[in-house]
Design an enzyme around this catalytic site. Structure first.
Site, mmCIF file in Angstrom:
data_model
loop_
_atom_site.group_PDB
_atom_site.id
_atom_site.type_symbol
_atom_site.label_atom_id
_atom_site.label_comp_id
_atom_site.label_asym_id
_atom_site.label_seq_id
_atom_site.Cartn_x
_atom_site.Cartn_y
_atom_site.Cartn_z
ATOM 1 N N ASP A 54 0.869 -1.182 0.000
ATOM 2 C CA ASP A 54 0.000 0.000 0.000
ATOM 3 C C ASP A 54 0.906 1.232 0.000
ATOM 4 O OD1 ASP A 54 -2.102 1.764 0.274
ATOM 5 O OD2 ASP A 54 -2.746 1.089 2.234
ATOM 6 N N ARG B 9 -10.500 -12.747 7.007
ATOM 7 C CA ARG B 9 -9.317 -13.381 6.398
ATOM 8 C C ARG B 9 -9.681 -14.673 5.675
ATOM 9 N NH1 ARG B 9 -4.758 -10.679 8.292
ATOM 10 N NH2 ARG B 9 -4.825 -9.930 10.440
ATOM 11 N N GLY C 209 3.778 1.399 1.372
ATOM 12 C CA GLY C 209 5.160 0.932 1.309
ATOM 13 C C GLY C 209 5.893 1.041 2.635
#
Ligand code: IMP
Ligand code: MG
Length: 181
Positions: free
Chosen positions: A110, A172, A112
């Site tokens: 995203d 998840r 970083g």
């Protein structure tokens, strides 16, 4: 149909828009596995999965490799039940990667921030080589310039869950990648 509640109210995660289907994921993971196997032919690869988000991706990816490898994990956290990064990355691991070919396996690149912290942390151990494989990369203007050699899918800037990715530790287990917004 499973109905779950989130901080956004009562939503049915399986009726949200599917961004990437399980078939598309599986085909792309197979391609990545082939590419990585070719690139590391003749070497032993040490895969470092970034917990918790990369656990499913890593498990599928290693089964597409035809080279010897070792698998280990580090834990990274920054979000703390929010959709926007807190800006602080906490890393926990007990790794020794000196002299190894290392591939960091992450769920999403995203801003970083997480990957930059991981690289800085692991480079101190002097691995023989270190590269990154991220299942997703968000197209955003102000990303840190982190070199991510293998990317599964580039996606627009939306909050996604499923296939290991969570919102406040939920979703998840969803087998595809879906948008929460
Ligand atoms: P970065 O540090 O901003 O690159 O964020 C990387 C981490 O934030 C990832 O490892 C994910 O755990 C989390 N993250 C970023 N975007 C999303 C998203 O859309 N859904 C779920 N988790 C995300
Ligand atoms: Mg993560």
């Amino acid at each position: 149909m499973l109905s779950v509640s989130s901080n956004d109210g009562k939503i049915n995660i399986y009726s949200q828009e599917i961004l990437i289907s399980r078939e598309e994921i599986s085909q792309r993971v197979e391609e990545l596995g082939r590419q990585i196997s070719t690139d590391y032919q003749g070497s032993e690869l040490h895969l470092v999965g970034v917990l918790n988000g990369a656990f499913i991706f890593l498990a599928d990816l290693v089964r597409q490799l035809n080279i010897p490898c070792q698998i280990c994990f580090l834990q990274a956290s920054s979000y703390k039940e929010q959709k926007v990064s807190s800006g602080e990355v906490t890393l926990m691991h007990n790794l020794d990667l000196s002299g190894k070919h290392v591939l960091v396996v992450e769920d999403i690149f995203d801003s970083g921030l997480t990957l930059r912290s991981i690289l800085e942390d692991l480079q101190v151990q002097k691995p023989l080589s270190i590269e990154i494989c991220a299942l997703l990369s968000k197209i955003i203007p102000d990303k840190l310039p982190v070199k991510v050699k293998y990317i599964g899918f580039e996606i627009e800037d939306r909050f996604v869950v499923g296939y290991g990715l969570d919102f406040a530790e939920k979703y998840r287990e969803v087998p595809h990648i879906t948008c929460l917004d």
